[in-house]
Design a protein around this motif. Sequence first.
Motif, short mmCIF file in Angstrom:
data_model
loop_
_atom_site.label_atom_id
_atom_site.label_comp_id
_atom_site.label_asym_id
_atom_site.label_seq_id
_atom_site.Cartn_x
_atom_site.Cartn_y
_atom_site.Cartn_z
N GLU C 158 0.84 -1.19 0.00
CA GLU C 158 0.00 0.00 0.00
C GLU C 158 0.88 1.24 0.00
OE1 GLU C 158 -3.25 0.10 -0.21
OE2 GLU C 158 -3.70 -2.03 0.04
N PRO C 159 0.36 2.37 -0.42
CA PRO C 159 -0.98 2.57 -0.98
C PRO C 159 -1.12 1.96 -2.38
CG PRO C 159 0.01 4.67 -0.27
CD PRO C 159 1.07 3.65 -0.24
N PHE C 160 -2.20 1.20 -2.57
CA PHE C 160 -2.53 0.55 -3.84
C PHE C 160 -3.66 1.38 -4.45
CE2 PHE C 160 -4.28 -3.73 -5.72
CZ PHE C 160 -3.73 -3.42 -6.96
N PHE C 161 -3.41 1.92 -5.64
CA PHE C 161 -4.37 2.85 -6.22
C PHE C 161 -5.35 2.13 -7.14
CE2 PHE C 161 -1.05 5.60 -4.64
CZ PHE C 161 -1.80 6.56 -4.00
N VAL C 162 -6.34 1.55 -6.52
CA VAL C 162 -7.45 0.89 -7.21
C VAL C 162 -8.75 1.37 -6.57
CG1 VAL C 162 -6.27 -1.21 -7.98
CG2 VAL C 162 -7.15 -1.08 -5.63
N PRO C 163 -9.87 1.27 -7.31
CA PRO C 163 -11.16 1.64 -6.70
C PRO C 163 -11.47 0.77 -5.49
CG PRO C 163 -11.39 1.40 -9.09
CD PRO C 163 -10.03 0.88 -8.72
N GLN C 164 -12.26 1.30 -4.57
CA GLN C 164 -12.72 0.48 -3.46
C GLN C 164 -13.41 -0.77 -4.03
OE1 GLN C 164 -13.99 2.05 0.44
NE2 GLN C 164 -14.94 3.63 -0.78
N PRO C 165 -13.04 -1.95 -3.56
CA PRO C 165 -13.61 -3.16 -4.16
C PRO C 165 -15.05 -3.42 -3.70
CG PRO C 165 -12.22 -3.74 -2.31
CD PRO C 165 -12.10 -2.24 -2.47
N ASP C 166 -15.77 -4.23 -4.46
CA ASP C 166 -17.07 -4.70 -4.00
C ASP C 166 -16.91 -5.72 -2.88
OD1 ASP C 166 -18.66 -3.17 -5.75
OD2 ASP C 166 -18.20 -4.51 -7.40
N ALA C 167 -15.78 -6.41 -2.86
CA ALA C 167 -15.46 -7.28 -1.72
C ALA C 167 -13.94 -7.34 -1.59
CB ALA C 167 -16.03 -8.69 -1.93
N LEU C 168 -13.48 -7.16 -0.35
CA LEU C 168 -12.05 -7.28 -0.05
C LEU C 168 -11.88 -8.63 0.65
CD1 LEU C 168 -9.16 -6.24 0.39
CD2 LEU C 168 -9.98 -5.05 2.42
N VAL C 169 -11.26 -9.59 -0.03
CA VAL C 169 -11.25 -10.97 0.46
C VAL C 169 -9.96 -11.33 1.18
CG1 VAL C 169 -11.73 -13.37 -0.17
CG2 VAL C 169 -12.78 -11.53 -1.48
N PHE C 170 -8.83 -10.81 0.70
CA PHE C 170 -7.55 -11.18 1.32
C PHE C 170 -6.68 -9.95 1.58
CE2 PHE C 170 -8.78 -14.88 -1.31
CZ PHE C 170 -8.94 -15.80 -0.29
N GLY C 171 -5.87 -10.07 2.63
CA GLY C 171 -4.86 -9.06 2.94
C GLY C 171 -3.50 -9.74 3.04
N ALA C 172 -2.44 -8.97 2.80
CA ALA C 172 -1.09 -9.54 2.87
C ALA C 172 -0.25 -8.81 3.90
CB ALA C 172 -0.41 -9.46 1.50
N TRP C 173 0.55 -9.61 4.60
CA TRP C 173 1.55 -9.11 5.55
C TRP C 173 2.93 -9.40 4.99
CZ3 TRP C 173 5.56 -11.76 7.82
CH2 TRP C 173 6.18 -11.20 8.94
N TYR C 174 3.85 -8.45 5.11
CA TYR C 174 5.23 -8.66 4.67
C TYR C 174 6.18 -8.44 5.82
CZ TYR C 174 3.49 -8.46 -0.12
OH TYR C 174 2.82 -8.71 -1.28
N GLU C 175 7.21 -9.23 5.81
CA GLU C 175 8.17 -9.28 6.91
C GLU C 175 8.73 -7.92 7.31
OE1 GLU C 175 11.37 -11.82 5.88
OE2 GLU C 175 12.30 -11.77 7.86
N TYR C 176 9.01 -7.05 6.32
CA TYR C 176 9.71 -5.80 6.65
C TYR C 176 8.79 -4.62 6.94
CZ TYR C 176 14.15 -8.05 5.74
OH TYR C 176 15.23 -8.88 5.81
N GLY C 177 7.49 -4.88 7.15
CA GLY C 177 6.65 -3.80 7.65
C GLY C 177 5.49 -3.36 6.77
N ASN C 178 5.28 -4.02 5.63
CA ASN C 178 4.25 -3.56 4.71
C ASN C 178 2.99 -4.42 4.76
OD1 ASN C 178 7.12 -3.17 3.54
ND2 ASN C 178 5.90 -1.56 2.55
N VAL C 179 1.88 -3.84 4.34
CA VAL C 179 0.62 -4.59 4.16
C VAL C 179 0.09 -4.29 2.76
CG1 VAL C 179 0.03 -4.47 6.62
CG2 VAL C 179 -0.90 -2.76 5.04
N PHE C 180 -0.87 -5.13 2.31
CA PHE C 180 -1.42 -4.96 0.96
C PHE C 180 -2.82 -5.59 0.91
CE2 PHE C 180 -1.45 -5.89 -3.75
CZ PHE C 180 -1.24 -4.57 -4.16
#
Lengths: 250, 250, 250, 250
Positions: C158-180
Amino acid sequence: MADKIRVTVWNEYRHEKENETAHSIYPDGIHATIKSFLDQNDDMEVRLAALDDPDQGLPDEVLNNTDVLIWWGHMSHHEVDDGLVERIRQRVYREGMGFIGLHSAHHSKPFRAILGATGNLQWGDEQHEIIWNLFPSHPIAKGIPACFDLGEDELYSEPFFVPQPDALVFGAWYEYGNVFRAGLCYHRGLGRIFYFQPGHETCRSFHNPYVQKIITNAVRWAKPQEITVKEHCPYIAKGELDPENPEKKN
Amino acid sequence: MADKIRVTVWNEYRHEKENETAHSIYPDGIHATIKSFLDQNDDMEVRLAALDDPDQGLPDEVLNNTDVLIWWGHMSHHEVDDGLVERIRQRVYREGMGFIGLHSAHHSKPFRAILGATGNLQWGDEQHEIIWNLFPSHPIAKGIPACFDLGEDELYSEPFFVPQPDALVFGAWYEYGNVFRAGLCYHRGLGRIFYFQPGHETCRSFHNPYVQKIITNAVRWAKPQEITVKEHCPYIAKGELDPENPEKKN
Amino acid sequence: MADKIRVTVWNEYRHEKENETAHSIYPDGIHATIKSFLDQNDDMEVRLAALDDPDQGLPDEVLNNTDVLIWWGHMSHHEVDDGLVERIRQRVYREGMGFIGLHSAHHSKPFRAILGATGNLQWGDEQHEIIWNLFPSHPIAKGIPACFDLGEDELYSEPFFVPQPDALVFGAWYEYGNVFRAGLCYHRGLGRIFYFQPGHETCRSFHNPYVQKIITNAVRWAKPQEITVKEHCPYIAKGELDPENPEKKN
Amino acid sequence: MADKIRVTVWNEYRHEKENETAHSIYPDGIHATIKSFLDQNDDMEVRLAALDDPDQGLPDEVLNNTDVLIWWGHMSHHEVDDGLVERIRQRVYREGMGFIGLHSAHHSKPFRAILGATGNLQWGDEQHEIIWNLFPSHPIAKGIPACFDLGEDELYSEPFFVPQPDALVFGAWYEYGNVFRAGLCYHRGLGRIFYFQPGHETCRSFHNPYVQKIITNAVRWAKPQEITVKEHCPYIAKGELDPENPEKKN
């Protein structure tokens, strides 16, 4: 963003020169009518642009100094330059310019490209239309009653092929049996988009005080937000986290 | 979930015993009419429940073996036991039971509590109503044309005070000038909720083949999903990540 | 739609021929690996397509017989023909073809055009990634635990520049401090779109059984729905309501 | 609404009196710390309320003169009076009061009842947390960079059982492998709700300038809108359309 909201009202501006009814209702063009009611607001600075102006009315120095672009087009969508469409789209996505599509703008190139939609719908001749307030606590519905009578406007009917909105603010009722999602809010990139149904060139909708109030509200809602984050695609090293703030490490 | 979708149709079931018109249209109750068209589907197993049954029709052994609960209530919402409402709500949230609220269920205790809403709206006498398909690719709109004529049903008008839906599938047009968001989908906890406007006790809507198709589609859409994740609030140790899979560590 | 879901897996298919690590993990290409796990499902019929195939792998007879198009592209997005992009977009919008964008498809021309987005994000080298299930009752999350360990994959942050989704199904964690936001569902026109983050060409993600399960679920979710309504823009006379059913009048 | 935003900060206010660490970080209570940074804004008028105050801090004359209610509760959720919860809920729904739930308010009675949720999640001991900005153009993200380091706070992890938000503004990363949807916006009735994750009683999060900025932004976002439409359920005669404006007829 400047102190005032810099609004550019773009109009195809041909019907009003060729069609007698349109001319009688909007003698200086739909855009001029919109400018005249927006001009009553101290926080707005409004300028006009038209398809037949040089650079189709939106050279860089205009577009890049526009906070909110209002768009009215109808029969000549195909004449709008693809390069201009792309510049508009990128200004919305990357710099947060607001885009307000009015009436037949549902089929305009910038609306379709910004949103990701065909904008298809069923349409027909003018008939009695009533606008309903579906989201009374939304900023664009401020000062709007539960419903108001629009008089006659062109029929735009469901099914309307647009993405599900982030907010559905208005609905429309038509005398002969149709309904329409008439006021829709979207976010794309850093920008905000509002679509509003009323406004056929031979109808008096832009003289309606509630329509004027809604467009005025929409300008304030759609203006660029104060954003510190960049809209770009940088490489970051492990733990660098934020390229705008390189000291931000994990 | 069993092989068949276990549907329970709950009905206040008083109007049809007391009101002559209601009785003539739904001689065995609205719930029995709904059961009779759902029974034509091999993948469904339908049972009836009514307010005046023991335990208000929903003792634990019934509720806990219901995959989709259909709810019709009107004048006696206040008689529904608060403990039952809470059990319904928890079964939706924690076990993914589907809940389909029909017509005057907009003001029922379970609908309000599950959703987080007052369900307020403007209402009036029966009039001509047309249902519009706003989301043709939604599973609940399968087999439904762009619009269909419902005949007469009770007026339910905007503003309708419910949360913005996850999907807005149907809209309603009324002869005297009103519109309504008539078919709305929500997710709450692990469960799915669908609200559908038609169905006044003195109107023939539940005999309409498109209404029957929509309710049938809604049962299939709302049935519990196969879910492996628990709906609970566990403490986890650092790096334990998933209490259901204790070996899952970072 | 045919009885089986006709899936076409499109791959840029260059890294796997040029990069030794990519070749060792995906010897016949990422698309072939995806085909091999999808082929285990009786309800799917899978075919391959690549950028360097004639017509970039998607002549009309292929595209028009594809129910779900899976897209993996990376370094050669700009080589994809604009006419093809427009044909893909229209097939999604008007005929309901599903589109699944994998990993670097966030920057592909069809993904950006269909959705209305730049798809910008922050990116970096491979690191430890964990996928979280944010919507356990969503069909694409069927059989997926609360989280799973992906091993190493390229950082998308993040920040990921996409429209707000109709459903957000998965999130990602990364070792060095990021999310997606790693798994996102959209509806555009009559079609469904799913984006999923994992899948760098030098990482083993497409061999992960949960990734395979998610892509398999996504194919079933994204397949064209049975739709009777046309995606077009017809003129209708007063009270004609539905041009597909001309007898439908008010 | 008065000229200033009338904020009431409600706090369980027991930990800070009993726990030494909590006392040393928030000597006059978490609510007093929140008041002290909100007090720096000329447009806000802040008052404190606590569970052990008469009427649990929220007699009618306080609640009915509150524009935005901030809520922090933890171990004593069950002691909050159900009648008070209902009064809070109705004030949000019918009068548009804003509600900001902080940290363990995810399990508070008003948050659950207003939203329609259990608020369940996975939780654990304090660890390193980073907050990510997922919606840079949202008013609550104004002045917030792409991410900021929170230091240590209590672990709140997905799956988080709340309805899909109207806007997902922040995400959280945790050192040991978890992620969380940390900043969520909702609309219920005429009111606005914001939930924000940071704020364990033994962590310093409410002293973090970005957390303070976010809560300040949220107060401005959540304040009641100027609404002319009533939240009620009136009977209307055919063609009466709007009971507030009885002359409005079709």
